[in-house]
Design a protein around this motif. Structure first.
Motif, PDB file in Angstrom:
ATOM      1  N   SER A  11     -52.414  36.303  -3.430  1.00 53.79           N
ATOM      2  CA  SER A  11     -52.915  36.136  -2.082  1.00 53.79           C
ATOM      3  C   SER A  11     -53.916  34.991  -2.078  1.00 53.79           C
ATOM      4  N   PRO A  87     -50.011  29.722   6.337  1.00 56.10           N
ATOM      5  CA  PRO A  87     -49.634  31.122   6.567  1.00 56.10           C
ATOM      6  C   PRO A  87     -48.112  31.316   6.632  1.00 56.10           C
ATOM      7  N   THR A  90     -45.997  32.456   3.626  1.00 55.52           N
ATOM      8  CA  THR A  90     -46.023  33.836   3.160  1.00 55.52           C
ATOM      9  C   THR A  90     -44.606  34.390   3.047  1.00 55.52           C
ATOM     10  N   THR A 113     -48.846  35.507  -0.462  1.00 62.04           N
ATOM     11  CA  THR A 113     -49.459  35.788   0.834  1.00 62.04           C
ATOM     12  C   THR A 113     -50.511  34.728   1.112  1.00 62.04           C
ATOM     13  N   SER A 115     -53.298  33.815   3.781  1.00 60.25           N
ATOM     14  CA  SER A 115     -54.024  34.391   4.907  1.00 60.25           C
ATOM     15  C   SER A 115     -55.514  34.149   4.734  1.00 60.25           C
TER      16      SER A 115
END
Length: 116
Positions: A11, A87, A90, A113, A115
């Protein structure tokens, strides 16, 4: 037994970088065309980048100039360097090995991911 094992998913914040790896075993890696695909939630799997056995590369328009595919035949490993992540990047990222469509193998994927 053929295995393609992806790693490196994580992430990250928008603008960040990641490097994915795909370790191959059970195939003569150097003669296979290799590729990265991705599948976002609710969407179809799409081609991200390919690298031929001879090293020629191709990228989806959405990642050109940001992602770079490479291979190390001595280590039987495929890489995807991903920079300036957005984003919309993802997705689950999958490694694919193809031998002129006579043999085709998939890994199980690694999740990326992006974010804030």
């Amino acid at each position: 037994q053929v295995q393609l094992v992806e790693s490196g998913g994580d992430s990250v914040q928008p603008g960040g970088s990641l490097r994915l790896s795909c370790a191959a075993s059970g195939i003569m890696f150097s003669i296979y065309a290799m590729a990265w695909y991705r599948q976002a939630p609710g969407k179809q799997r799409e081609l991200v980048a390919t690298i031929a056995s001879g090293g020629e590369t191709m990228y989806a328009d959405s990642v050109k100039g940001r992602f770079f595919i490479s291979r190390d035949n001595a280590k039987n490993t495929l890489y995807l360097q991903m920079n300036s992540l957005k984003p919309e990047d993802t997705a689950d990222y999958y490694c694919n090995a193809d031998l002129r469509s006579l043999r085709n193998y998939w890994g199980k994927g690694t999740l990326v991911t992006v974010s804030s």
